[in-house]
Design an enzyme around this catalytic site. Structure first.
Site, mmCIF file in Angstrom:
data_model
loop_
_atom_site.group_PDB
_atom_site.id
_atom_site.type_symbol
_atom_site.label_atom_id
_atom_site.label_comp_id
_atom_site.label_asym_id
_atom_site.label_seq_id
_atom_site.Cartn_x
_atom_site.Cartn_y
_atom_site.Cartn_z
ATOM 1 N N PRO A 185 0.826 -1.211 0.000
ATOM 2 C CG PRO A 185 0.010 -1.034 2.161
ATOM 3 C CD PRO A 185 0.699 -1.980 1.239
ATOM 4 C CG MET A 186 3.349 2.477 -1.872
ATOM 5 S SD MET A 186 4.349 2.304 -3.362
ATOM 6 C CE MET A 186 3.243 1.318 -4.385
ATOM 7 C CG ASN A 246 3.697 2.623 8.362
ATOM 8 O OD1 ASN A 246 4.465 1.816 8.888
ATOM 9 N ND2 ASN A 246 3.539 2.692 7.059
ATOM 10 C CG HIS A 293 -2.307 1.204 7.659
ATOM 11 N ND1 HIS A 293 -1.126 0.752 8.218
ATOM 12 C CD2 HIS A 293 -1.951 2.269 6.878
ATOM 13 C CE1 HIS A 293 -0.119 1.510 7.810
ATOM 14 N NE2 HIS A 293 -0.596 2.432 6.993
ATOM 15 N N GLY A 312 6.983 -1.509 -2.236
ATOM 16 C CA GLY A 312 6.299 -0.242 -2.350
ATOM 17 C C GLY A 312 6.915 0.622 -3.425
ATOM 18 N NE ARG A 313 11.184 3.414 -0.706
ATOM 19 C CZ ARG A 313 12.334 3.480 -0.035
ATOM 20 N NH1 ARG A 313 13.110 4.527 -0.167
ATOM 21 N NH2 ARG A 313 12.701 2.492 0.765
ATOM 22 C CD GLN A 366 -2.896 0.013 4.357
ATOM 23 O OE1 GLN A 366 -2.878 1.218 4.140
ATOM 24 N NE2 GLN A 366 -1.822 -0.675 4.691
ATOM 25 C CE1 TYR A 376 -1.325 7.911 8.937
ATOM 26 C CE2 TYR A 376 -0.192 5.902 8.287
ATOM 27 C CZ TYR A 376 -0.409 7.255 8.136
ATOM 28 O OH TYR A 376 0.287 7.970 7.189
#
Length: 364
Positions: free
Chosen positions: A23-24, A176, A173, A312-313, A98, A178
């Site tokens: 997820p991004m 990170n 999620h 991701g990236r 997500q 959240y």
């Protein structure tokens, strides 16, 4: 030896490879939080992934973090995602939504509401995105004990909407910094009720959110992402082996489809692999790394017990990442200046290896 290109079962799905699109956030929805035609194209371009996990989708308005992120809490939002899931499935892909509740990583200028969180503690020194630019994260409102089940229920309701929209499943999620991670955190969660204090209290929200979502759509359609010790958005974990060990122990009998780990150190990953008997997705990159994770890094994690590896990236600029890995082709590098700018440039314009660079005119 297990290969990235082996097939693997995930719940009711048969994945053609072990490569997951992580997820991004890309902030390409419209102002109502609707999924757009460009988003359908973006995910369809990457449909050769074994599994796609979407950007974070808010399960409620108060759960929204950034402007122009999509939702799954209105009838129109659910309907807008059908174009995305249908396009991905038509092109042979599999896609999980997500579900991301931002908690304190939000702003009244974005949602019209004071953010909610386990405790009235702002993310120290953090700037959040708003319609007028970055602003210091505000002090959130601490949820009352009798309000917490409502936030739990928002995940289950959004999961039902996701299945109605055609998603193959959902990922909660819990990473990170959240909302779920805020409840797990030692400095963001200062509660003294049943949702705070001891490890059993701090994991309660996460466990209840997973259980409610499983009740709503079935265990084989539910995963959760965690980032033990990552410290993102000033959510600092303490007693990591105790807290996350207790959390995994509670998740095991619930039987979710997978556990997705990111942003933590190798020893914690190995400990949780030993504790988790189900499917494990590992993201081998770290926030501090200047380059995306490589095929070699992924293969190493397969030998250490990962069942799937997420990228991701690397997926931003390489929609054909599976084929590039399979054929040992060089990877393109994404332009970070276009991550969150909106529009098609740097979103739909990255070609496959055998294509010329696309333009916004030819990509729509």
């Amino acid at each position: 030896m297990t290969s990235l290109f082996d097939t693997v079962a995930l719940g009711r799905l048969q994945l053609p490879n072990r490569i997951v699109m992580a997820p991004m956030t890309r902030v390409r929805s419209d102002r109502e939080g609707l999924a757009t035609p460009a988003m359908a194209t973006y995910y369809t371009q990457r449909a050769t992934a074994g599994l796609i996990v979407t950007e974070g989708i808010q399960p409620s308005l108060v759960g929204q973090s950034n402007p122009r992120t999509p939702g799954l809490y209105t009838t129109k939002q659910v309907g807008s995602w059908r174009h995305v899931t249908s396009a991905v499935h038509t092109n042979g892909g599999r896609i999980f939504a997500q579900l991301m509740h931002a908690g304190r990583i939000s702003h009244p200028d974005t949602t019209g509401h004071q953010p909610v969180a386990p405790s009235a503690v702002a993310a120290h020194g953090a700037y959040v995105f708003t319609p007028t630019g970055p602003q210091l994260a505000p002090t959130p409102r601490a949820l009352a004990t009798d309000e917490v089940p409502g936030e739990v229920a928002s995940f289950a309701a959004a999961a039902r909407g996701a299945v109605e929209a055609g998603f193959d499943g959902v990922e909660l999620h819990g990473a990170n910094g959240y909302l779920i991670a805020q409840f797990l955190s030692g400095n963001a969660n200062l509660r003294t009720d049943r949702y705070g204090g001891s490890a059993s209290g701090r994991i309660r929200f996460a466990v209840e959110a997973v259980a409610a979502t499983i009740d709503a759509i079935g265990a084989d359609r539910v995963g959760i992402r965690l980032s033990p010790g990552a410290g993102i958005w000033d959510a600092i974990d303490i007693d990591i082996p105790e807290v996350y060990g207790a959390l995994v122990a509670e998740l095991v009998p619930l039987g979710p489809a997978y556990l997705h780990l990111t942003g933590t150190d190798d020893e914690i990953l190995r400990q949780l692999r030993r504790a988790w008997p189900g499917t494990l997705i590992v993201n081998p990159s770290t926030p501090s790394s200047p380059v995306p994770a490589t095929r070699d890094a992924a293969e190493r994690w397969l030998t250490r017990g990962a069942d799937l590896v997420s990228f991701g990236r690397a997926y931003l600029a390489n929609p054909d990442l599976v084929e590039r890995f399979r054929s040992a082709l060089p990877l393109a590098v994404a332009d970070p200046d276009t991550y969150y700018t909106g529009g098609d440039d740097g979103y739909l314009t990255y070609p496959t290896y055998d294509q010329p660079r696309l333009t916004t005119e030819t990509s729509v």
